[in-house]
Design an enzyme around this catalytic site. Structure first.
Site: not given
Length: 675
Positions: A362, A397, A426, A536
């Site tokens: 995705d 991210d 991150e 999530k």
């Protein structure tokens, strides 16, 4: 008065006195070292000279305006090492700089020689005369204060007074007043200086603070008991959680992506490929017909609702950190408008994200090599949009999957206009990449703390972050994330949650918690280090108040840790951590020490049983020299008073101390040395 460096051919690399191995310097000054306002920054250098005359070494700190802010004389770090150390403290944000100076110490040289020769009856009058001349010249130096000049004049007269006995004359030149005046401003000649090295001082939140992560869509979400359908929470319902977060003492609320979520290849519960019509999908699969990175998921509300959420957080003393995930779902507008921003495979499909064995069908990663200028401009536009809506902190991210040059450019560009914007990396990746991201400008970073559990592993980790990497890397010690639920937490029971919280909150100035940690959530998806029924991919309902009322919450303990952090400046610095020794392989001991502006000292000793399954007893041996305690704190037996900030108990401690820590009851002491 400082002397001048003599003319030396430019092609020579050494000045009058060699100065090498300066710290904190990152790659020879190519990148600035990092600092925070009020942070005690250790500075070291190797400096040597020929012969036996005394050498003085100083660190000079320059303000962003180029003015001398501090000149600190460095102390020898050991006989024969030619290694010198000290510390300075920048006061405010800005691009500072510093140099190291080495110089001929005229007074130190005379003082040393006079003591030896006069005691041996050699050149007595000559040594006294040289001392009188030296201090007489200092007394005539109009750049010195009137007080110091008077001290030197009295000393010079005493040294020259032949009517006095020799010991009395020598004592005049070595009085406490003279030594104090010399300490304030040494008598220097042949001053040699290094180049100026950069020191970037950023605001507090760049390296200090407690973070709390939660999903806005879960706060206020509810499930219809008859149909099983969920109704999403939104910014207005999520704002109701903010007082509870603030009450625990957190400084930053971090939100996972708040943008529209794609439909194509949407993931279902536990990362399954079969999403039902009511499954919300992963927030990191950004983009749909409703927009991309510059839009808000319709379920969460409008920009007006978001602005109200940020404002409410500010009223409670909280900053909002927003996720910056540079990737797209197949439905993102970028995919149709800019296919060159992605990687197209031989079969014509766009490559989705993979981290074997994990697959993220995705999510499409971005490719910065096809149109670096266009893609970079678009990301900068997105970041500036959220800055305009009150966001000053971005949690980035997977930055290690994008070119480092891009981060250097983006962070530099943003900080040019908004010097208070903070970027958190991150990046759970190879050390070389983590170091590069820190040098590129990331103000702080996640770390491998979550997987460092034994005493040996933690000692190595704390040494790395507080010493080796500290000039360019600020760790944020998150205890868990939606993707990280370690075996230690899965099987360590409630003691494990306390232990990890203490280590993170006391070990570094910045730490973080993902929601559910305070409820001891510990069940993992089989075969994975992540939560079962992962938030999530679905909504999560939690009754925070009921859990706390029934004693099922770690919130009071977390609150106490954050209270301790705010009350003790020693915990606000990164580089002041010292390891101590215990006789048990599971008992970790470290201290944090800071000299405050008023001259008082704040000292904490942290003792942790890192084995969540046992009670341990041992002897703890303290390095008293490293603790730097004032002599007045010790009693006749060499003991000093400590107060346990967790239990409220007090003890007399010294070099060797008996400790018993039962993880099931209380796994840690946080000891404050009573002033």
């Amino acid at each position: 008065m400082p002397g001048l460096e003599p003319a030396i051919p430019e092609e020579l690399r050494f000045g009058r006195f060699p100065i090498t191995d300066v710290s904190p310097v990152v790659e020879g000054g190519r990148f600035p070292a990092k600092a925070l306002p009020g942070e005690t920054i250790p500075v070291t250098a190797t400096a040597t000279r020929e012969g036996h005359d005394a050498l003085g070494v100083s660190a000079v700190l320059y303000s962003p305006e180029g003015k001398v802010e501090q000149r600190v004389r460095l102390e020898s770090l050991g006989p024969g090492l030619d290694r010198w150390g000290g510390a300075f403290t920048p006061s405010r944000p800005g691009l500072w700089s510093f140099t190291i100076e080495a110089w001929h110490d005229r007074y130190g040289t005379w003082h040393h020689n006079a003591d030896i020769k006069i005691a041996a009856g050699v050149d007595v009058e000559l040594m006294l005369a040289e001392g009188a001349k030296l201090l007489g010249e200092a007394a005539d130096d109009e750049e010195r204060s009137d007080v110091d000049r008077a001290v030197f004049k009295l000393a010079a007269d005493g040294l020259a007074d032949t009517s006095r006995a020799v010991p009395e004359r020598l004592a005049a030149g070595e009085s406490g007043e003279v030594l104090a005046a010399i300490a304030r401003e040494p008598i220097r000649e042949l001053v040699t200086s290094t180049e100026r090295y950069p020191l970037l001082v950023e605001r507090d939140r760049a390296g200090r603070g407690a973070w709390y992560e939660f999903f806005p869509r879960s706060e206020g979400a509810w499930r219809n008991s008859e149909t099983g359908e969920w109704t999403s929470g939104n910014f207005r319902t999520a704002a109701e959680r903010l007082p509870g977060v603030a009450a625990m003492g957190f400084d930053v609320v971090y939100l996972p992506p708040i943008h529209p979520i794609g439909v194509a290849f949407r993931k279902g519960p536990n990362n399954s490929l079969n999403a039902g019509p009511g499954d919300p999908g992963s927030p990191w699969a950004i983009g749909s017909a409703d927009g991309g990175h510059d839009a808000i998921h319709p379920d969460l509300g409008s920009f007006e609702d978001f602005d109200a959420f940020v404002a409410r957080a500010g009223e409670l003393g909280l900053e909002v950190a927003l996720d910056l995930a540079l990737q797209a779902s197949p439905d993102h507008p970028w995919v149709a408008q800019h296919p060159e921003w992605f990687t197209t495979r031989v079969d014509g499909s766009i490559a989705y994200a993979e981290n074997p064995p994990k697959k993220y069908q995705d999510i499409y990663p971005l490719n910065f090599d096809n149109d670096p200028e266009g893609l970079s401009r678009e990301v900068l536009r997105v970041v500036n949009l959220w800055i305009d809506h009150g966001i000053k902190i971005f949690r980035v991210d997977n930055p290690h999957t994008k070119p480092v040059w891009f981060w250097e450019w983006l962070i530099g560009k943003v900080n040019e206009e908004h010097g208070d914007v903070v970027f958190l990396a991150e990046a759970f990746t190879r050390p070389a990449m983590m170091k590069a991201l820190g040098r590129a400008g990331f103000q702080q970073s996640y770390s491998y703390f979550t997987w460092r559990n034994t005493r040996e592993e933690l000692e190595e980790f704390f040494t790395m972050i507080s010493k080796e990497w500290a000039p360019f890397y600020r760790p944020n010690l998150f205890v868990n994330t939606p993707d990280i639920l370690t075996e230690y937490l899965q099987y360590g029971g409630r003691p494990a949650f306390k232990i990890r919280a203490v280590l993170a909150a006391m070990g570094a100035p910045t730490w973080g918690v993902y929601a559910g940690y305070e409820l001891f959530e510990h069940v993992a998806r089989p075969g994975a280090e992540e939560y079962i029924d992962n938030e999530k991919y679905e909504y999560k309902q939690r009754d925070w108040a009921q859990a706390e009322a029934e004693g099922r919450s770690l919130a009071p303990y977390i609150t106490r840790l954050n209270e301790i952090r705010r009350a003790h400046p020693a915990l606000w610095d990164l580089q002041n951590l010292t390891l101590h020794w215990s006789t048990d392989e599971a008992i970790l001991v470290f201290s944090k020490h800071k000299v405050l502006e008023d001259g008082t000292k704040d000292t904490l000793i942290v003792v942790v049983n890192v084995d969540p399954h046992s009670a341990r007893e041992c002897s703890v041996h303290l390095d008293l020299a490293a603790l730097d305690l004032d002599a007045g704190l010790f009693d006749a037996e060499g003991k000093f008073r400590v107060d346990d900030l967790i239990s409220g108990q007090s003890w007399q401690w010294g070099v060797d101390n008996y400790v018993r820590l039962d993880s099931y009851f209380e796994p840690a002491h946080i000891l404050h040395v009573r002033r």
